[in-house]
Design a protein around this motif. Structure first.
Motif, PDB file in Angstrom:
ATOM      1  N   LEU A  13      -3.615 -42.965 -10.494  1.00 34.84           N
ATOM      2  CA  LEU A  13      -3.743 -41.682  -9.803  1.00 34.84           C
ATOM      3  C   LEU A  13      -5.173 -41.152  -9.796  1.00 34.84           C
ATOM      4  N   VAL A  14      -5.856 -41.231 -10.926  1.00 30.13           N
ATOM      5  CA  VAL A  14      -7.202 -40.644 -11.010  1.00 30.13           C
ATOM      6  C   VAL A  14      -8.173 -41.275 -10.013  1.00 30.13           C
ATOM      7  N   PRO A  15      -8.286 -42.614  -9.935  1.00 36.20           N
ATOM      8  CA  PRO A  15      -9.220 -43.154  -8.933  1.00 36.20           C
ATOM      9  C   PRO A  15      -8.834 -42.798  -7.505  1.00 36.20           C
ATOM     10  N   ALA A  16      -7.527 -42.746  -7.219  1.00 35.06           N
ATOM     11  CA  ALA A  16      -7.092 -42.354  -5.876  1.00 35.06           C
ATOM     12  C   ALA A  16      -7.460 -40.898  -5.597  1.00 35.06           C
ATOM     13  N   LEU A  17      -7.296 -40.044  -6.599  1.00 37.94           N
ATOM     14  CA  LEU A  17      -7.665 -38.636  -6.450  1.00 37.94           C
ATOM     15  C   LEU A  17      -9.168 -38.499  -6.198  1.00 37.94           C
ATOM     16  N   LEU A  18      -9.965 -39.253  -6.921  1.00 40.27           N
ATOM     17  CA  LEU A  18     -11.422 -39.196  -6.742  1.00 40.27           C
ATOM     18  C   LEU A  18     -11.830 -39.749  -5.381  1.00 40.27           C
ATOM     19  N   LEU A  19     -11.138 -40.764  -4.909  1.00 38.60           N
ATOM     20  CA  LEU A  19     -11.398 -41.269  -3.564  1.00 38.60           C
ATOM     21  C   LEU A  19     -11.047 -40.211  -2.520  1.00 38.60           C
ATOM     22  N   ALA A  20      -9.951 -39.482  -2.763  1.00 41.69           N
ATOM     23  CA  ALA A  20      -9.568 -38.410  -1.850  1.00 41.69           C
ATOM     24  C   ALA A  20     -10.638 -37.319  -1.802  1.00 41.69           C
ATOM     25  N   ARG A  21     -11.111 -36.906  -2.962  1.00 38.04           N
ATOM     26  CA  ARG A  21     -12.149 -35.885  -3.019  1.00 38.04           C
ATOM     27  C   ARG A  21     -13.419 -36.365  -2.324  1.00 38.04           C
ATOM     28  N   LYS A  22     -13.759 -37.612  -2.518  1.00 33.45           N
ATOM     29  CA  LYS A  22     -14.961 -38.189  -1.913  1.00 33.45           C
ATOM     30  C   LYS A  22     -14.898 -38.106  -0.392  1.00 33.45           C
ATOM     31  N   VAL A  77      -1.781 -35.120 -12.189  1.00 32.01           N
ATOM     32  CA  VAL A  77      -2.856 -35.414 -13.150  1.00 32.01           C
ATOM     33  C   VAL A  77      -3.056 -34.243 -14.107  1.00 32.01           C
ATOM     34  N   LYS A  78      -3.023 -33.036 -13.572  1.00 34.45           N
ATOM     35  CA  LYS A  78      -3.222 -31.854 -14.420  1.00 34.45           C
ATOM     36  C   LYS A  78      -2.081 -31.681 -15.412  1.00 34.45           C
ATOM     37  N   LEU A  79      -0.841 -31.842 -14.955  1.00 29.98           N
ATOM     38  CA  LEU A  79       0.310 -31.672 -15.847  1.00 29.98           C
ATOM     39  C   LEU A  79       0.302 -32.736 -16.938  1.00 29.98           C
ATOM     40  N   ALA A  80       0.014 -33.973 -16.580  1.00 31.04           N
ATOM     41  CA  ALA A  80      -0.058 -35.041 -17.581  1.00 31.04           C
ATOM     42  C   ALA A  80      -1.156 -34.747 -18.594  1.00 31.04           C
ATOM     43  N   SER A  81      -2.293 -34.243 -18.136  1.00 32.43           N
ATOM     44  CA  SER A  81      -3.412 -33.926 -19.031  1.00 32.43           C
ATOM     45  C   SER A  81      -3.040 -32.817 -20.006  1.00 32.43           C
ATOM     46  N   ILE A  82      -2.350 -31.793 -19.503  1.00 37.74           N
ATOM     47  CA  ILE A  82      -1.948 -30.677 -20.362  1.00 37.74           C
ATOM     48  C   ILE A  82      -0.916 -31.139 -21.395  1.00 37.74           C
ATOM     49  N   LEU A  83       0.102 -31.862 -20.946  1.00 37.02           N
ATOM     50  CA  LEU A  83       1.163 -32.293 -21.855  1.00 37.02           C
ATOM     51  C   LEU A  83       0.653 -33.271 -22.910  1.00 37.02           C
ATOM     52  N   HIS A  84      -0.302 -34.102 -22.559  1.00 35.87           N
ATOM     53  CA  HIS A  84      -0.831 -35.094 -23.500  1.00 35.87           C
ATOM     54  C   HIS A  84      -2.095 -34.624 -24.213  1.00 35.87           C
ATOM     55  N   GLU A  85      -2.523 -33.388 -23.896  1.00 34.09           N
ATOM     56  CA  GLU A  85      -3.754 -32.836 -24.491  1.00 34.09           C
ATOM     57  C   GLU A  85      -4.917 -33.822 -24.347  1.00 34.09           C
ATOM     58  N   CYS A 106     -10.309 -35.224   1.423  1.00 35.79           N
ATOM     59  CA  CYS A 106      -8.863 -35.226   1.695  1.00 35.79           C
ATOM     60  C   CYS A 106      -8.141 -34.413   0.619  1.00 35.79           C
ATOM     61  N   GLU A 107      -7.388 -33.397   1.011  1.00 37.42           N
ATOM     62  CA  GLU A 107      -6.693 -32.548   0.052  1.00 37.42           C
ATOM     63  C   GLU A 107      -5.374 -33.184  -0.375  1.00 37.42           C
ATOM     64  N   VAL A 108      -5.193 -33.290  -1.700  1.00 33.36           N
ATOM     65  CA  VAL A 108      -3.994 -33.935  -2.252  1.00 33.36           C
ATOM     66  C   VAL A 108      -3.455 -33.096  -3.420  1.00 33.36           C
ATOM     67  N   PRO A 109      -2.860 -31.946  -3.131  1.00 33.27           N
ATOM     68  CA  PRO A 109      -2.436 -31.018  -4.201  1.00 33.27           C
ATOM     69  C   PRO A 109      -1.363 -31.592  -5.126  1.00 33.27           C
ATOM     70  N   THR A 110      -0.487 -32.443  -4.625  1.00 31.02           N
ATOM     71  CA  THR A 110       0.567 -32.998  -5.482  1.00 31.02           C
ATOM     72  C   THR A 110      -0.019 -34.013  -6.465  1.00 31.02           C
ATOM     73  N   VAL A 111      -0.995 -34.791  -6.021  1.00 30.15           N
ATOM     74  CA  VAL A 111      -1.687 -35.711  -6.933  1.00 30.15           C
ATOM     75  C   VAL A 111      -2.429 -34.907  -7.998  1.00 30.15           C
ATOM     76  N   GLU A 112      -3.102 -33.832  -7.562  1.00 29.94           N
ATOM     77  CA  GLU A 112      -3.808 -32.954  -8.509  1.00 29.94           C
ATOM     78  C   GLU A 112      -2.835 -32.411  -9.556  1.00 29.94           C
ATOM     79  N   LEU A 113      -1.651 -31.988  -9.105  1.00 31.83           N
ATOM     80  CA  LEU A 113      -0.647 -31.437 -10.018  1.00 31.83           C
ATOM     81  C   LEU A 113      -0.215 -32.474 -11.052  1.00 31.83           C
TER      82      LEU A 113
END
Length: 361
Positions: free
Chosen positions: A306-315, A327-335, A318-325
Motif C-alpha cells: 500500500l505505501v509505495p502505491a500511495l506514494l506513487l499516487a501522490r507523485k 495506512v493511517k489506521l494500521a499505523s495507529i493500531l500498530h503504533e 491522484c487522490e486516494v483517501p481509502t488507501v490513506e485511511l
C-alpha cells in the motif's frame, strides 16, 4: 530444457516451487536462508519434494544448501520465493555471485525489481541479468511436512513481467514449461504494472483492520476471508480497489479489478462482490485459518504494497483517501509509522523518475 534452476527460500512457496521443477525432471537446488532446521537436514539427506491436494506431483531435487554461492552456481533461472521483507538482505547476498545471462524471478514481485536494480547500481554490480516479477503466488499452499506442500488450490492463470523487456520471451517460455498443464502465464509489459496488480492490496488490510477485536480474541480460529470479509467490509474493499485502478490510470496502465482477477485465478462465477466470491465453491480460502492482529497481512502488505502505491499516487497527483485511511489506521493500531518505515520511492530508486520512465522499466 537443460537449464539449472535455483530456488532461494525454504518456506511454503519455495518448497512448492522445488517440487514443481523437480516434477519436470530438471536440476533444482534449494537455498535455506536462515538455519539448519530438522527439516533442512532431512531434505539435505533425502533430496525430494512433493505437492499434494489440488496438485499431486514431485520428484528428486539436486540438493539443499545454506551456501548461496553453491545454490547460484551455474543456475540460469533463480526463483526468489520469500516474504518481501527478506528481499533486500537476500539481494545483497546474491550480488557477488551474479553472472551474465542469469534470470531472476521474484514471486511475488512487491516492487523487488526496482529495489534490486538500485542495489546493483549502488554496489557497482554490472552483471547482465534479467529481473522478473509475478503478481502473486501460483497457489494457495502450506507446508504439510518437511518434504510435502499442501496445495489448497492452484491458480489457472498468473501475470508476469520481465525487465529488460527483450528477455520476456525466454523467461516466459521457462515458467510456462515448468507449470505446463497447471498454470498459464500472462505476460505484462512492465514491472510497475505487476506491482500495482497485486491483489493483496485489496484483500488483506481491511478484513484485519475492521475485525481487530475478533482476531485478537480468536487468532487461531479466525478465518481471514470467510469470517473477515462481510458484505459491508466487501464494500470498502471495493473502494480501495477502485483507487488502485485509478493509480494505474495515472501511469497509463489499465489494471484488472481484484474480483476479476480472483475469477481468472480460481474460477469464474456470478459473484458480484468479494463476500460472494470467498463464500463460493471456487474460493481457495475455506480452510485458511490462524491470523493475528500483527500478522503479515498488515506488517508486510501495508508498508510493502500500500505505501509505495500511495506514494506513487501522490507523485502523480491522484487522490486516494481509502488507501490513506488503511495506512493511517494500521499505523495507529500498530503504533508504527508505516509511511516512514515502508517501501518508499527513494528506497526503490524511482523518486526522480517520471510516470513514463517508470512505465518503461
Amino acid at each position: 530444457m537443460n537449464s539449472k534452476f535455483a530456488v532461494l527460500g525454504s518456506g511454503n512457496g519455495a518448497r512448492a516451487f522445488c517440487a514443481q521443477i523437480a516434477a519436470k525432471g530438471y536440476n533444482v537446488m534449494m537455498w535455506e536462508p536462515l538455519e539448519a532446521t530438522d527439516d533442512f537436514l532431512r531434505l539435505q539427506k533425502e533430496k525430494k519434494m512433493f505437492l499434494k491436494g489440488d496438485m499431486n506431483i514431485g520428484g528428486p531435487i539436486a540438493g539443499v544448501t545454506m551456501d548461496i554461492e553453491e545454490a547460484m552456481s551455474g543456475a540460469e533461472f533463480l526463483f526468489i520465493v520469500v516474504p518481501s521483507f527478506a528481499h533486500e538482505p537476500i539481494f545483497r547476498k546474491m550480488l557477488p555471485y551474479l553472472k551474465d545471462g542469469q534470470h531472476i524471478v521474484v514471486v511475488p514481485g512487491n516492487y523487488a525489481g526496482f529495489r534490486f536494480r538500485k542495489i546493483m547500481r549502488e554496489e557497482g554490480v554490472k552483471a547482465g541479468i534479467s529481473i522478473s516479477e509475478t503478481a502473486s503466488m501460483p497457489y494457495a499452499c502450506r507446508i504439510e511436512k518437511y518434504d510435502t506442500v499442501m496445495i489448497f488450490k492452484k491458480k489457472f492463470k498468473l501475470q508476469i513481467a520481465t525487465s529488460p523487456l527483450y528477455d520476456s520471451d525466454k523467461v516466459l517460455a521457462a515458467v510456462e514449461d515448468i507449470f505446463s498443464g497447471f498454470v498459464e502465464f500472462i505476460q505484462y509489459d512492465s514491472l510497475l504494472s505487476i506491482d500495482l496488480e497485486n491483489i493483496n492490496f485489496t484483500l488483506h488490510p481491511f478484513p484485519v483492520l475492521l475485525n481487530y477485536g475478533a482476531i485478537e480474541t480468536h487468532p487461531k480460529e479466525f478465518r481471514h476471508y470467510m469470517d473477515g470479509i462481510t458484505p459491508e467490509i466487501s464494500k470498502i474493499m471495493s473502494k480501495l480497489d477502485e483507487e488502485r485502478l485509478e493509480i494505474g490510470k495515472t501511469y497509463g496502465i489499465n489494471l484488472e479489478d481484484t474480483l476479476s482477477q480472483l475469477k481468472m485465478y480460481y474460477g469464474d462465477n456470478n459473484a458480484s462482490s468479494y463476500y460472494e466470491y470467498v463464500q463460493s465453491p471456487e474460493s481457495p480460502y475455506v480452510d485458511l485459518v490462524g491470523h493475528n492482529i500483527k500478522g503479515r497481512y498488515i506488517t508486510e502488505d501495508v508498508p510493502g504494497v500500500l505505501v509505495p502505491a500511495l506514494l506513487l499516487a501522490r507523485k502523480a497527483g491522484c487522490e486516494v483517501p481509502t488507501v490513506e485511511l488503511a495506512v493511517k489506521l494500521a499505523s495507529i493500531l500498530h503504533e508504527t509509522d508505516y509511511m516512514k518505515q515502508g517501501t518508499t520511492l527513494d528506497i526503490l530508486g524511482i523518486a526522480d523518475l517520471s510516470p513514463e520512465e517508470l512505465k518503461n522499466i
